[in-house]
Design a protein around this motif. Structure first.
Motif, short mmCIF file in Angstrom:
data_model
loop_
_atom_site.label_atom_id
_atom_site.label_comp_id
_atom_site.label_asym_id
_atom_site.label_seq_id
_atom_site.Cartn_x
_atom_site.Cartn_y
_atom_site.Cartn_z
N LEU A 1 0.83 -1.21 0.00
CA LEU A 1 0.00 0.00 0.00
C LEU A 1 0.86 1.25 0.00
N ASN A 2 1.95 1.24 0.75
CA ASN A 2 2.86 2.39 0.73
C ASN A 2 3.36 2.66 -0.68
N ALA A 3 3.75 1.61 -1.38
CA ALA A 3 4.27 1.77 -2.74
C ALA A 3 3.19 2.32 -3.67
N ILE A 4 1.97 1.81 -3.54
CA ILE A 4 0.86 2.30 -4.38
C ILE A 4 0.60 3.78 -4.10
N LEU A 5 0.53 4.16 -2.83
CA LEU A 5 0.28 5.55 -2.47
C LEU A 5 1.38 6.46 -2.99
N ALA A 6 2.64 6.02 -2.86
CA ALA A 6 3.76 6.83 -3.34
C ALA A 6 3.71 6.99 -4.85
N GLU A 7 3.36 5.92 -5.57
CA GLU A 7 3.27 6.01 -7.02
C GLU A 7 2.13 6.93 -7.44
N ARG A 8 0.99 6.84 -6.77
CA ARG A 8 -0.14 7.71 -7.11
C ARG A 8 0.19 9.18 -6.89
N ALA A 9 1.04 9.45 -5.91
CA ALA A 9 1.44 10.83 -5.64
C ALA A 9 2.59 11.28 -6.54
N VAL B 1 5.66 10.40 -6.56
CA VAL B 1 6.98 10.52 -5.95
C VAL B 1 7.78 9.23 -6.10
N ALA B 2 7.16 8.20 -6.69
CA ALA B 2 7.82 6.89 -6.79
C ALA B 2 7.25 6.09 -7.95
N VAL B 3 7.99 5.06 -8.32
CA VAL B 3 7.49 3.97 -9.15
C VAL B 3 7.38 2.76 -8.25
#
Length: 333
Positions: free
Chosen positions: A270-278, A280-282
């Protein structure tokens, strides 16, 4: 001033890293502390004079067996110490003991985001439910600090959303810092395949966490927070397991992230998904990581195609949030 029992979850270094800053703020305010932590938390906290070792509670059968033992131990410990308040960063037994003894408690943790904050629509429901189940004790706490790497809103009264304290490397830290290198950090020793893919493109890679890692073109180093911060400040990008604390460090430093997670790790997924949606990340699981995913990430790094979030302005620091809720909790007794 108050007596405070501060308990820290023992898996990973994010909890303990956060505890160093929060405990420092409480110490400066004149409070008397006892700091309890085991496992990987003890690696960072063990040198503090207030530290006391406790057995960590890990997921699975071992944790179920250990939980009642730890609760019984903390009932005795807290009854003897007689703290004015308990701060629990992910430690369930201390919260249960505090509730039984009627001691005010502040729950602290990144997983509280999934139980006490507004979440965007469309997140995998089963993963969200799995994360909420792990917060069954802290969800009932009257006061809570949900530590996050993105701005969000609390939906449960008594909750403050905060970020980790801003940390800068001290002068002289970071021997051999290579500007523009790719910094890697993995909570668990599962870095080989990922670092091999990153290094395959001829990039300079510095990997923290497993000093025994042997990958051509990769400088492997034991984890040291000062050394890590120094390399992070000069990095062109970060490849890391998607822990909340390390993602927050990257957002605060303005570094693009390739955020990786194991399929069974619901919180990091979930952290990775949230970061990608924002933006700031892949995001990628370790299992689906491929040369194509890595190439796409570095194409975006070269194009500066990542968002910048001013997290320092958007959220208060975790130490200030904990102090505010402790004052409120003690005033309500």
């Amino acid at each position: 001033m108050a007596r405070i029992g501060y308990y820290v979850h023992g898996r990973g270094r994010g909890h303990a890293s956060r505890a160093l800053a929060v405990a420092g703020a409480l110490r400066e305010a004149g409070h008397e502390l006892r700091i309890y932590g085991g496992g990987q938390a003890a690696d960072l906290l063990g040198g503090l004079p207030e530290h006391r070792a406790v057995r960590p509670i890990y997921p699975g059968v071992r944790g179920v067996i250990e939980l009642p033992r730890r609760v019984a131990k903390e009932l005795v410990e807290q009854a003897g110490f007689r703290p004015d308040a308990i701060v629990s960063d992910g430690d369930v037994p201390s919260l249960l003991a505090a509730r039984a003894l009627g001691i005010p408690a502040v729950a602290l943790g990144h997983d509280l985001v999934f139980a006490r904050c507004r979440l965007p629509e469309g997140l995998p429901r089963l993963r969200v439910l799995a994360c909420q189940r792990t917060t069954w004790a802290s969800r009932r706490a009257r006061y809570a600090v949900a530590v996050h790497f993105l701005p969000t809103e609390p939906i449960v009264p008594g909750t403050i959303v905060a970020r980790p304290a801003l940390r800068r490397p001290p002068a002289g830290a970071g021997h051999g810092v290579a500007p523009g290198a790719v910094v890697c950090y993995f909570r668990d020793r599962n870095a080989r395949a990922a670092t091999e893919l990153v290094a395959a493109g001829g990039r300079g890679v510095i990997a923290f966490g497993d000093p025994d890692l042997r990958v051509p073109g990769v400088l492997a180093k034991p984890f040291d927070s000062r050394d890590f911060l120094a390399h992070l400040a000069s990095a062109s990008a970060v490849v890391t397991s998607a822990g909340s604390n390390v993602l927050a460090e990257c957002v605060l430093a303005g570094k693009p992230v390739l955020a990786l997670h194991a399929e069974h790790d619901h919180e990091q997924a979930l952290n990775a998904i949230l970061a990608e949606r924002a933006s700031v990340a892949v995001a990628s699981s370790f299992a689906s990581l491929s040369p194509r995913v890595v190439a796409r990430f570095f194409d975006r790094v070269r194009a500066a195609d990542f968002a910048r979030v001013d997290l320092e302005r958007a959220l208060p620091s975790a130490p200030s949030a904990v102090r505010a809720l402790l004052d409120e909790a003690r005033a309500s007794v």
